[in-house]
Design a protein around this motif. Structure first.
Motif, mmCIF file in Angstrom:
data_model
loop_
_atom_site.group_PDB
_atom_site.id
_atom_site.type_symbol
_atom_site.label_atom_id
_atom_site.label_comp_id
_atom_site.label_asym_id
_atom_site.label_seq_id
_atom_site.Cartn_x
_atom_site.Cartn_y
_atom_site.Cartn_z
ATOM 1 N N LEU A 1 -0.504 3.617 -9.179
ATOM 2 C CA LEU A 1 -1.410 4.334 -8.267
ATOM 3 C C LEU A 1 -1.169 3.955 -6.818
ATOM 4 O O LEU A 1 -1.026 2.766 -6.508
ATOM 5 C CB LEU A 1 -2.861 3.936 -8.535
ATOM 6 C CG LEU A 1 -3.569 4.279 -9.820
ATOM 7 C CD1 LEU A 1 -4.972 3.685 -9.759
ATOM 8 C CD2 LEU A 1 -3.642 5.785 -9.963
ATOM 9 N N ILE A 2 -1.176 4.965 -5.958
ATOM 10 C CA ILE A 2 -1.279 4.687 -4.514
ATOM 11 C C ILE A 2 -2.365 5.631 -3.996
ATOM 12 O O ILE A 2 -2.151 6.846 -3.906
ATOM 13 C CB ILE A 2 0.048 4.946 -3.760
ATOM 14 C CG1 ILE A 2 1.206 4.170 -4.398
ATOM 15 C CG2 ILE A 2 -0.104 4.569 -2.285
ATOM 16 C CD1 ILE A 2 2.572 4.507 -3.828
ATOM 17 N N GLU B 1 3.063 3.559 2.853
ATOM 18 C CA GLU B 1 2.951 4.391 1.650
ATOM 19 C C GLU B 1 4.347 4.898 1.240
ATOM 20 O O GLU B 1 4.722 4.847 0.061
ATOM 21 C CB GLU B 1 2.045 5.575 1.998
ATOM 22 C CG GLU B 1 1.164 6.064 0.890
ATOM 23 C CD GLU B 1 0.234 7.162 1.411
ATOM 24 O OE1 GLU B 1 -0.867 6.800 1.852
ATOM 25 O OE2 GLU B 1 0.636 8.331 1.402
ATOM 26 N N ALA B 2 5.118 5.351 2.249
ATOM 27 C CA ALA B 2 6.475 5.854 2.002
ATOM 28 C C ALA B 2 7.361 4.735 1.460
ATOM 29 O O ALA B 2 8.157 4.941 0.526
ATOM 30 C CB ALA B 2 7.060 6.424 3.296
ATOM 31 N N LEU C 1 -5.501 1.337 1.878
ATOM 32 C CA LEU C 1 -4.996 1.892 0.621
ATOM 33 C C LEU C 1 -5.035 0.865 -0.500
ATOM 34 O O LEU C 1 -5.080 -0.336 -0.255
ATOM 35 C CB LEU C 1 -3.579 2.464 0.791
ATOM 36 C CG LEU C 1 -2.399 1.572 1.157
ATOM 37 C CD1 LEU C 1 -1.916 0.742 -0.030
ATOM 38 C CD2 LEU C 1 -1.246 2.452 1.634
ATOM 39 N N VAL C 2 -5.033 1.416 -1.721
ATOM 40 C CA VAL C 2 -4.960 0.552 -2.896
ATOM 41 C C VAL C 2 -3.674 0.903 -3.653
ATOM 42 O O VAL C 2 -3.297 2.063 -3.757
ATOM 43 C CB VAL C 2 -6.230 0.681 -3.778
ATOM 44 C CG1 VAL C 2 -6.475 2.106 -4.225
ATOM 45 C CG2 VAL C 2 -6.150 -0.227 -5.005
ATOM 46 N N PRO D 1 3.419 9.285 -14.575
ATOM 47 C CA PRO D 1 2.496 8.146 -14.463
ATOM 48 C C PRO D 1 2.295 7.680 -13.011
ATOM 49 O O PRO D 1 1.460 6.833 -12.755
ATOM 50 C CB PRO D 1 3.166 7.058 -15.296
ATOM 51 C CG PRO D 1 4.592 7.425 -15.324
ATOM 52 C CD PRO D 1 4.696 8.915 -15.213
ATOM 53 N N LEU D 2 3.067 8.254 -12.079
ATOM 54 C CA LEU D 2 2.893 7.880 -10.667
ATOM 55 C C LEU D 2 1.867 8.815 -10.021
ATOM 56 O O LEU D 2 2.080 10.022 -9.944
ATOM 57 C CB LEU D 2 4.243 7.986 -9.942
ATOM 58 C CG LEU D 2 4.200 7.740 -8.437
ATOM 59 C CD1 LEU D 2 3.732 6.336 -8.118
ATOM 60 C CD2 LEU D 2 5.566 8.005 -7.826
ATOM 61 N N ILE D 3 0.745 8.251 -9.646
ATOM 62 C CA ILE D 3 -0.319 9.048 -9.009
ATOM 63 C C ILE D 3 -0.439 8.627 -7.555
ATOM 64 O O ILE D 3 -0.760 7.468 -7.266
ATOM 65 C CB ILE D 3 -1.673 8.861 -9.731
ATOM 66 C CG1 ILE D 3 -1.544 9.295 -11.201
ATOM 67 C CG2 ILE D 3 -2.780 9.647 -9.041
ATOM 68 C CD1 ILE D 3 -2.818 9.092 -12.025
ATOM 69 N N VAL D 4 -0.148 9.566 -6.657
ATOM 70 C CA VAL D 4 -0.228 9.277 -5.225
ATOM 71 C C VAL D 4 -1.193 10.275 -4.591
ATOM 72 O O VAL D 4 -1.001 11.485 -4.694
ATOM 73 C CB VAL D 4 1.164 9.390 -4.548
ATOM 74 C CG1 VAL D 4 1.061 8.998 -3.080
ATOM 75 C CG2 VAL D 4 2.180 8.526 -5.261
#
Ligand SMILES: [Zn+2]
Length: 397
Positions: free
Chosen positions: A324-325, A383-384, A334-335, A295-298
């Motif tokens: 989401l990232i 982001e990291a 970024l969102v 479920p983690l979309i990067v």
């Protein structure tokens, strides 16, 4: 007091005269002459240009009834040869006399008074006691004022005492004046005026109002061009219209309609493109949601703008509950978003507490936040940080 040649004839452009005084001030020479045709800036009319013994006059001013000519060097001779830039002077004569007759026409047609006159290098303008000047009033004034030019009445100057000046209809002599210059446009009007005028109205050639500007308090400024200025304005505009006519392959009268049509087509096409883009984003989001195993979309995009990613994010969320990232490298934005299953994550709060450490600016709600950064490196570091944070929370459980 010097002799003003422009009062005798505004057409004098070459003359010889004696130098009276030369005073040095800040490296410039302020020179007075026995006779001058150089008109200093006054009464709304611009100053003349020209030369004295070949040396350009850099400025003019009047003090104690004398005109001072500012020169870069002192005149070498007692008797000097002066030359006026007559093209410039004649332009001023056209604009200035044009103003007389234009003000007269506005008074006749609309009972509008002229409260001020300004002459610029490009436009001349008058301020009129009208709250607005509708297009048909502009046309009526232009038609009438140009009719006067066709009739070509003479423009005469009467140098008289204040008492004599009062005998001319509508003339009020300026206070304290010993002599008054009354400018007569034959059969039209008399005016006390110290400017330079053409000798016949026909010399103005054409008068065109180019734009108006509401000034408030019931006043409107009308900008106009006379003579060569009006011709040059017509030449420029004709070129524009002719070029557009060739580009659109229509005649001048069909041009506006054609441009309106094209603008409407462009608007409709833009709307259609938006709808198509939206559909594409929807398809992309559905496929992405189906294909992911976590479920983690990067995703970080080198060639997509933030606004598009924001939409993409919204479409993805319609297909399930994800974290989401999505980042846009060109926009450095970024969102970060999460679905309803991940209530442990508070996007907005996280941004509020940590963004500053990454030189980012932004914020949002518990389930949706976005931020912009000063550099791509800062965005990558943030982001990291987000990844580490959501990793700890074990998304999906
Ligand atoms: Zn005048």
């Amino acid at each position: 007091m010097d002799r003003r040649l422009y009062n005798e004839s505004p057409y004098i452009k070459d003359w010889q005269t004696e130098v009276r005084e030369v005073a040095e001030k800040d490296g410039k020479y302020h020179v007075t002459l026995a006779e001058t045709a150089f008109y200093p800036e006054q009464g709304g009319q611009l100053a003349d240009y020209g030369t004295i013994d070949g040396v350009p006059v850099e400025g003019l001013y009047e003090r104690d009834c004398t005109v001072y000519h500012i020169l870069p060097s002192a005149p070498a001779n007692r008797v000097v040869s002066c030359r006026l830039d007559f093209a410039r002077r004649f332009d001023h004569m056209q604009q200035h006399t044009g103003q007389h007759i234009l003000s007269n026409v506005f008074e006749q047609l609309f009972k509008a008074d002229t409260s001020s006159f300004h002459m610029g290098e490009e436009d001349a303008s008058i301020e009129l006691s009208m709250p607005d000047i509708p297009a048909q009033a502009i046309k009526a004034a232009e038609d009438k004022v140009n009719e006067y030019l066709y009739r070509d009445p003479s423009v005469k100057t009467h140098v008289v005492s204040p008492e004599e000046a009062r005998r001319f209809p509508g003339v009020t002599p300026p206070e304290g004046a010993d002599v008054v210059r009354v400018v007569e446009i034959e059969t039209v009007e008399y005016n006390a005026c110290c400017g330079t005028h053409v000798s016949r109205l026909g010399e103005i050639g054409i008068i065109k109002i180019v734009r108006t500007e509401k000034m408030g308090a019931g006043q409107t400024r009308a900008y106009f061009k006379c003579g060569r200025r009006a011709l040059q304005d017509y030449q420029v505009k004709h070129d524009v219209v002719a070029t557009l006519g060739r580009q659109y392959k229509v005649t001048e009268t069909e041009l506006v309609q054609r441009i309106d049509q094209q603008a409407a087509q462009l608007k409709a096409a833009t709307k259609e493109i938006e709808a198509l883009k939206n559909r594409l984003l929807d398809i992309e989001a559905t496929e992405m949601a189906k294909s992911v195993t976590s479920p983690l979309i990067v995703r970080s995009y080198e060639d997509r703008h933030f606004e598009e990613l924001n939409f993409l994010g919204k479409h993805i969320m319609k297909n399930g509950s994800f974290v989401l990232i999505l980042s846009s490298v060109p926009d450095m934005r970024l969102v970060f978003a999460r679905g309803e299953k991940f209530t442990d994550i508070n996007c907005g709060k996280l941004f509020k507490e940590h963004l500053q450490a990454y030189k980012g600016k932004g914020g949002g709600s518990p389930n949706w936040a976005n931020a912009g950064f000063a550099s791509v490196e800062d965005m990558k570091r943030f982001e990291a940080f987000l990844l580490e944070h959501v990793g700890e929370l074990n998304p999906g459980k």
